[in-house]
Design a protein around this motif. Sequence first.
Motif, short mmCIF file in Angstrom:
data_model
loop_
_atom_site.label_atom_id
_atom_site.label_comp_id
_atom_site.label_asym_id
_atom_site.label_seq_id
_atom_site.Cartn_x
_atom_site.Cartn_y
_atom_site.Cartn_z
N ILE A 1 26.89 51.32 35.64
CA ILE A 1 28.20 51.81 36.07
C ILE A 1 29.16 51.78 34.90
O ILE A 1 28.97 51.02 33.95
N PRO A 2 30.22 52.60 34.93
CA PRO A 2 31.21 52.62 33.84
C PRO A 2 31.90 51.28 33.67
O PRO A 2 32.11 50.54 34.64
N SER A 3 32.28 50.95 32.44
CA SER A 3 32.93 49.67 32.16
C SER A 3 34.27 49.56 32.87
O SER A 3 34.66 48.50 33.34
N GLY A 4 35.01 50.69 32.97
CA GLY A 4 36.30 50.67 33.64
C GLY A 4 36.17 50.37 35.12
O GLY A 4 36.94 49.58 35.67
N LEU A 5 35.20 50.98 35.77
CA LEU A 5 34.96 50.73 37.19
C LEU A 5 34.59 49.27 37.41
O LEU A 5 35.08 48.62 38.35
N CYS A 6 33.75 48.74 36.54
CA CYS A 6 33.34 47.34 36.64
C CYS A 6 34.56 46.42 36.53
O CYS A 6 34.71 45.47 37.31
N ALA A 7 35.45 46.72 35.60
CA ALA A 7 36.64 45.89 35.38
C ALA A 7 37.56 45.91 36.59
O ALA A 7 38.17 44.90 36.94
N ILE A 8 37.67 47.06 37.24
CA ILE A 8 38.54 47.17 38.42
C ILE A 8 37.99 46.34 39.57
O ILE A 8 38.74 45.65 40.28
N ILE A 9 36.68 46.38 39.77
CA ILE A 9 36.06 45.58 40.83
C ILE A 9 36.25 44.09 40.53
O ILE A 9 36.56 43.29 41.42
N VAL A 10 36.09 43.71 39.27
CA VAL A 10 36.26 42.32 38.87
C VAL A 10 37.69 41.85 39.10
O VAL A 10 37.94 40.66 39.34
N ALA A 11 38.64 42.79 39.06
CA ALA A 11 40.05 42.43 39.28
C ALA A 11 40.29 41.86 40.67
O ALA A 11 41.32 41.24 40.92
N THR A 12 39.34 42.06 41.60
CA THR A 12 39.50 41.54 42.96
C THR A 12 39.09 40.07 43.07
O THR A 12 39.15 39.50 44.17
N VAL A 13 38.71 39.44 41.97
CA VAL A 13 38.27 38.04 42.00
C VAL A 13 39.28 37.11 42.68
O VAL A 13 38.87 36.23 43.46
N PRO A 14 40.60 37.24 42.42
CA PRO A 14 41.55 36.35 43.12
C PRO A 14 41.43 36.41 44.64
O PRO A 14 41.67 35.41 45.32
N ILE A 15 41.07 37.56 45.17
CA ILE A 15 40.89 37.69 46.62
C ILE A 15 39.70 36.84 47.06
O ILE A 15 39.76 36.10 48.06
N TRP A 16 38.61 36.91 46.31
CA TRP A 16 37.42 36.13 46.64
C TRP A 16 37.69 34.63 46.49
O TRP A 16 37.23 33.82 47.30
N ILE A 17 38.45 34.26 45.45
CA ILE A 17 38.78 32.86 45.25
C ILE A 17 39.58 32.33 46.43
O ILE A 17 39.37 31.21 46.90
N LEU B 1 45.42 46.49 41.84
CA LEU B 1 46.14 45.46 41.11
C LEU B 1 47.39 45.01 41.89
O LEU B 1 47.77 43.84 41.85
N GLY B 2 48.01 45.96 42.61
CA GLY B 2 49.15 45.61 43.45
C GLY B 2 48.75 44.65 44.56
O GLY B 2 49.47 43.68 44.86
N GLY B 3 47.59 44.89 45.16
CA GLY B 3 47.08 44.00 46.20
C GLY B 3 46.78 42.61 45.66
O GLY B 3 47.10 41.60 46.28
N VAL B 4 46.18 42.57 44.46
CA VAL B 4 45.87 41.29 43.82
C VAL B 4 47.17 40.53 43.51
O VAL B 4 47.25 39.31 43.66
N TYR B 5 48.19 41.27 43.10
CA TYR B 5 49.49 40.65 42.81
C TYR B 5 50.06 40.00 44.07
O TYR B 5 50.56 38.87 44.04
N LEU B 6 49.97 40.70 45.20
CA LEU B 6 50.47 40.14 46.46
C LEU B 6 49.69 38.89 46.86
O LEU B 6 50.26 37.92 47.37
N VAL B 7 48.38 38.93 46.64
CA VAL B 7 47.55 37.77 46.96
C VAL B 7 47.97 36.57 46.11
O VAL B 7 48.14 35.45 46.61
N ASN B 8 48.13 36.79 44.80
CA ASN B 8 48.56 35.70 43.92
C ASN B 8 49.93 35.16 44.32
O ASN B 8 50.18 33.95 44.29
N MET B 9 50.83 36.06 44.71
CA MET B 9 52.16 35.65 45.13
C MET B 9 52.07 34.76 46.38
O MET B 9 52.73 33.71 46.47
N ALA B 10 51.24 35.17 47.33
CA ALA B 10 51.09 34.41 48.57
C ALA B 10 50.46 33.04 48.30
O ALA B 10 50.88 32.02 48.85
N VAL B 11 49.45 33.02 47.41
CA VAL B 11 48.79 31.75 47.07
C VAL B 11 49.76 30.80 46.39
O VAL B 11 49.78 29.60 46.68
N ASN B 12 50.57 31.32 45.48
CA ASN B 12 51.56 30.47 44.79
C ASN B 12 52.58 29.90 45.77
O ASN B 12 53.00 28.75 45.66
#
Length: 305
Positions: A92-108, A283-294
Amino acid sequence: MKKSNTNAYMALVVVSIFWGTTYLASRIGVRHTHGLMLAGVRQTIAGLLLIGFFLLRGYKFPERIVLSRLFVIGVMMLCLSNGLITWAMQYIPSGLCAIIVATVPIWITIFSYFLVQRTKFTILLVTGMLVGLMGVGGIFYDYLSSLTNPQFRFGILLTIIACISWAIGSVLTARWALKINFLYGAGFQMLFSGIVMTVIASIMGYSLPIDALNIELWGSLLYLIFIGSILGYSSYVFVLNNLPPSLASVYAYINPIVAVLLGWLILQEHLNWTTGISCLVTLGGVYLVNMAVNRNKKQYGTTKS
């Protein structure tokens, strides 16, 4: 501004930019060797260099229980995460892989709820998760034709497993709170995971073509060792110890953008308005998740005290 803060901000810039470039380096490297072999050699050499540095400074070997837990964390975060991500970039493309990896905070967040039970599912947290998943869904919509390719689906599966493994490893790291220098411990994690990946890749019949002078392969490997592992991880640890977690997490929003743009500019990977907007939504969704966790952490800390 204090010197330590200035250095921390500089380290954050290093992590934000250079960790994003490692997707490109990995994508180039897997053109010439298997992803597990590339990641295995990278982590083994980086681990040996870090461990050697601390041993020369007079550090003693960790206790057996500490080593065993470093092995588990290393396998989860570097073997089953970094190794599988590098392998996935063969398909898969490196960019697509990086975007999927950006969801890690949700999994955490999800695994923290089950393993630590300090995360409360607030409206903001659930909204962030849904927005992040919608963004990923938009990206997959843009790759519908590619999903018919078994290798592409395999690459996506590897990346998702990698995200889950990194999340579990992160939660275990926080839960165990091992009393060891972070970088010294990271060296053992790299070494353990590197040996495991190299052995597995060898059993699978793959090897590193050391008899051929391949500039792309060796350039990729050296970049991943010194920039991705040693400089990048050292900077990340420094950031975590000198800046608030909410600020330290900024790198997670910049890495995918850097990876997507480099993949598009250098490797001519797919990029259009749908992919770009979906990336920002994720990335906006990940930002909201981080905000909620903090917010949860602040509330938890207040009630705890």
